[in-house]
Design an enzyme around this catalytic site. Structure first.
Site, PDB file in Angstrom:
ATOM      1  N   LYS A  22       0.803  -1.231   0.000  1.00 30.10           N
ATOM      2  CA  LYS A  22       0.000   0.000   0.000  1.00 30.10           C
ATOM      3  C   LYS A  22       0.843   1.291   0.000  1.00 30.10           C
ATOM      4  O   LYS A  22       0.418   2.298  -0.548  1.00 30.10           O
ATOM      5  CB  LYS A  22      -0.955   0.012   1.194  1.00 30.10           C
ATOM      6  CG  LYS A  22      -2.146  -0.927   1.038  1.00 30.10           C
ATOM      7  CD  LYS A  22      -3.080  -0.767   2.217  1.00 30.10           C
ATOM      8  CE  LYS A  22      -4.390  -1.474   1.977  1.00 30.10           C
ATOM      9  NZ  LYS A  22      -5.381  -1.149   3.004  1.00 30.10           N
ATOM     10  N   ASN A  51      -4.912   2.184  -1.916  1.00 31.40           N
ATOM     11  CA  ASN A  51      -5.526   0.846  -2.029  1.00 31.40           C
ATOM     12  C   ASN A  51      -6.246   0.625  -3.356  1.00 31.40           C
ATOM     13  O   ASN A  51      -6.765  -0.461  -3.585  1.00 31.40           O
ATOM     14  CB  ASN A  51      -6.461   0.541  -0.841  1.00 31.40           C
ATOM     15  CG  ASN A  51      -7.761   1.296  -0.923  1.00 31.40           C
ATOM     16  OD1 ASN A  51      -7.796   2.415  -1.445  1.00 31.40           O
ATOM     17  ND2 ASN A  51      -8.840   0.718  -0.434  1.00 31.40           N
ATOM     18  N   ASP A  68     -10.132   3.486   1.973  1.00 37.04           N
ATOM     19  CA  ASP A  68     -10.314   2.853   3.288  1.00 37.04           C
ATOM     20  C   ASP A  68     -11.077   3.760   4.264  1.00 37.04           C
ATOM     21  O   ASP A  68     -11.920   3.287   5.035  1.00 37.04           O
ATOM     22  CB  ASP A  68      -8.962   2.473   3.898  1.00 37.04           C
ATOM     23  CG  ASP A  68      -8.345   1.260   3.220  1.00 37.04           C
ATOM     24  OD1 ASP A  68      -9.101   0.418   2.702  1.00 37.04           O
ATOM     25  OD2 ASP A  68      -7.101   1.151   3.213  1.00 37.04           O
ATOM     26  N   GLY A  82      -1.409   1.622   9.306  1.00 37.19           N
ATOM     27  CA  GLY A  82      -2.019   2.119   8.079  1.00 37.19           C
ATOM     28  C   GLY A  82      -3.518   2.300   8.213  1.00 37.19           C
ATOM     29  O   GLY A  82      -4.083   3.293   7.744  1.00 37.19           O
TER      30      GLY A  82
HETATM   31  P1  ATR Z   1      -2.663  -1.968   9.724  1.00 34.72           P
HETATM   32  O1  ATR Z   1      -2.161  -1.549   8.391  1.00 34.72           O
HETATM   33  O2  ATR Z   1      -3.771  -2.988   9.671  1.00 34.72           O
HETATM   34  O3  ATR Z   1      -3.020  -0.798  10.572  1.00 34.72           O
HETATM   35  P2  ATR Z   1      -0.134  -2.247  11.065  1.00 34.72           P
HETATM   36  O4  ATR Z   1       0.359  -1.069  10.335  1.00 34.72           O
HETATM   37  O5  ATR Z   1       0.749  -3.443  11.169  1.00 34.72           O
HETATM   38  O6  ATR Z   1      -1.481  -2.784  10.437  1.00 34.72           O
HETATM   39  O7  ATR Z   1      -0.580  -1.779  12.540  1.00 34.72           O
HETATM   40  C1  ATR Z   1      -0.929  -2.682  13.560  1.00 34.72           C
HETATM   41  C2  ATR Z   1      -1.357  -1.907  14.800  1.00 34.72           C
HETATM   42  O8  ATR Z   1      -1.666  -2.877  15.835  1.00 34.72           O
HETATM   43  C3  ATR Z   1      -0.281  -0.992  15.352  1.00 34.72           C
HETATM   44  O9  ATR Z   1      -0.884   0.141  15.921  1.00 34.72           O
HETATM   45  C4  ATR Z   1       0.341  -1.867  16.440  1.00 34.72           C
HETATM   46  O10 ATR Z   1       0.987  -1.152  17.480  1.00 34.72           O
HETATM   47  P3  ATR Z   1       2.559  -0.740  17.351  1.00 34.72           P
HETATM   48  O11 ATR Z   1       2.578   0.481  16.499  1.00 34.72           O
HETATM   49  O12 ATR Z   1       2.983  -0.509  18.737  1.00 34.72           O
HETATM   50  O13 ATR Z   1       3.226  -1.908  16.702  1.00 34.72           O
HETATM   51  C5  ATR Z   1      -0.874  -2.568  16.996  1.00 34.72           C
HETATM   52  N1  ATR Z   1      -0.522  -3.790  17.716  1.00 34.72           N
HETATM   53  C6  ATR Z   1      -0.166  -4.972  17.186  1.00 34.72           C
HETATM   54  N2  ATR Z   1       0.118  -5.863  18.177  1.00 34.72           N
HETATM   55  C7  ATR Z   1      -0.061  -5.200  19.360  1.00 34.72           C
HETATM   56  C8  ATR Z   1       0.062  -5.558  20.748  1.00 34.72           C
HETATM   57  N3  ATR Z   1       0.427  -6.801  21.119  1.00 34.72           N
HETATM   58  N4  ATR Z   1      -0.212  -4.625  21.675  1.00 34.72           N
HETATM   59  C9  ATR Z   1      -0.597  -3.373  21.327  1.00 34.72           C
HETATM   60  N5  ATR Z   1      -0.735  -2.977  20.026  1.00 34.72           N
HETATM   61  C10 ATR Z   1      -0.476  -3.874  19.051  1.00 34.72           C
END
Ligand code: ATR
Length: 288
Positions: free
Chosen positions: A72, A93, A109, A138
């Site tokens: 993306k 997207n 989105d 994202g």
């Molecule tokens: P997307 O594009 O779907 O938003 P992403 O960019 O990978 O996916 O973002 C995932 C989100 O889930 C992030 O905000 C991540 O927090 P971090 O920025 O701290 O990584 C959050 N996330 C994933 N696992 C987590 C966990 N165990 N506890 C808290 N936040 C989590």
């Protein structure tokens, strides 16, 4: 050259891996529903092959493509134009190909997120009060951007990694104080007085850790939306529903974000119906 009058328009979705994508199931349903002679394919494109794939689109054999993880952001460098919203969100997207072989990127989105809230809660108005958004990836960028455009008076951004929420607040809030990053540890208290809570993290998704948050401070008239759709009723939504909050599940965001893409590819504005939801839900369950 792109021939928009082509009798059999081809479109697709690019990602790596691509087997998880629900877009083929969704677009193919609409192609059948509207009797359109065309197709929608899943393209597994490794990151190294992305520039060549985009160049190849210029010959017009595809009318356009949806873009999913992990491309993306990366596709942006290979496109000729971006909508203001795609630039703002920092991700694309949907790619369309024009008659001169130029590639245009947009991001639907945020549109899908808002349309899903409106469909799930007809009185929904983003301007009602403060919004708490969990996550800063994202998806959060698309959600925050849409909420700003829809007039949310205050956005509280809560993310485990504070530096990321600070960046989102600075990029999207444009220095205005209505988008405020708050420490992840402060998430229980940050629900105080909120009119809407949105989970954009992967927490609560099948196979992921649960989302731990106390809803005690959240007003019972707040709307709660989880963008996770597998399971459809996440633990967050089940707890919110039990205490009387209106809840909106995440499947609709996926369905609604596809509407403008389908229209751009195939020339028909499609509808999100219960039958479509059931069809895509069966595909979600099939992939679990
Ligand atoms: P997307 O594009 O779907 O938003 P992403 O960019 O990978 O996916 O973002 C995932 C989100 O889930 C992030 O905000 C991540 O927090 P971090 O920025 O701290 O990584 C959050 N996330 C994933 N696992 C987590 C966990 N165990 N506890 C808290 N936040 C989590």
């Amino acid at each position: 050259m792109v021939d928009k009058s082509q009798a059999f328009p081809h479109a697709g979705v690019i990602g790596w891996p691509i087997s998880h994508s629900l877009s083929p199931s969704l677009h193919t349903w609409w192609l059948n529903e509207y009797g359109i002679n065309g197709d929608f394919e899943a393209f597994a494109i490794e990151p190294d092959n992305l520039p060549a794939f985009l160049e190849g689109m210029r010959d017009g054999h595809l009318v356009g493509a949806n873009v999913t993880v992990p491309h993306k952001q990366a596709v942006m460098a290979g496109l000729d134009s971006l909508t203001q919203q795609a630039r703002h969100i920092g991700a694309v997207n949907v790619i369309t190909v024009d008659e001169g072989g130029k590639l245009h990127g947009s991001n639907t989105d945020g549109f899908g997120f808002l349309e899903n809230l409106k469909a799930g809660h007809s009185d929904f108005d983003a301007a009602t009060g403060p919004v708490a958004v969990l996550g800063a990836g994202g998806a959060a960028r698309a959600v925050v951007s849409a909420l700003i455009d829809a007039g949310a008076p205050e956005i509280r951004l809560l993310n485990r990694t504070r530096a990321k929420s600070d960046t989102v607040a600075a990029d999207l809030g444009g220095g205005k104080s209505n988008v405020q990053a708050i420490d992840w540890d402060g998430r229980d208290a940050a629900l105080d007085g909120a009119a809407l809570l949105v989970n954009t993290t992967s927490l609560g998704m099948t196979g992921q850790a649960p989302l731990q948050i106390s809803l005690d401070a959240l007003p019972t008239n707040a709307v709660v939306n989880d963008i996770v759709y597998a399971p459809l009723e996440t633990n967050l939504l089940a707890r919110a529903h039990k205490r009387g909050n209106v809840t909106v599940d995440g499947l609709g965001m996926l369905l609604h974000q596809a509407r403008p893409a389908f229209e751009a590819f195939f020339g028909v504005a499609p509808k999100v119906t219960d039958a479509l939801r059931q069809h895509v839900l069966a595909a979600v369950e099939g992939k679990e």
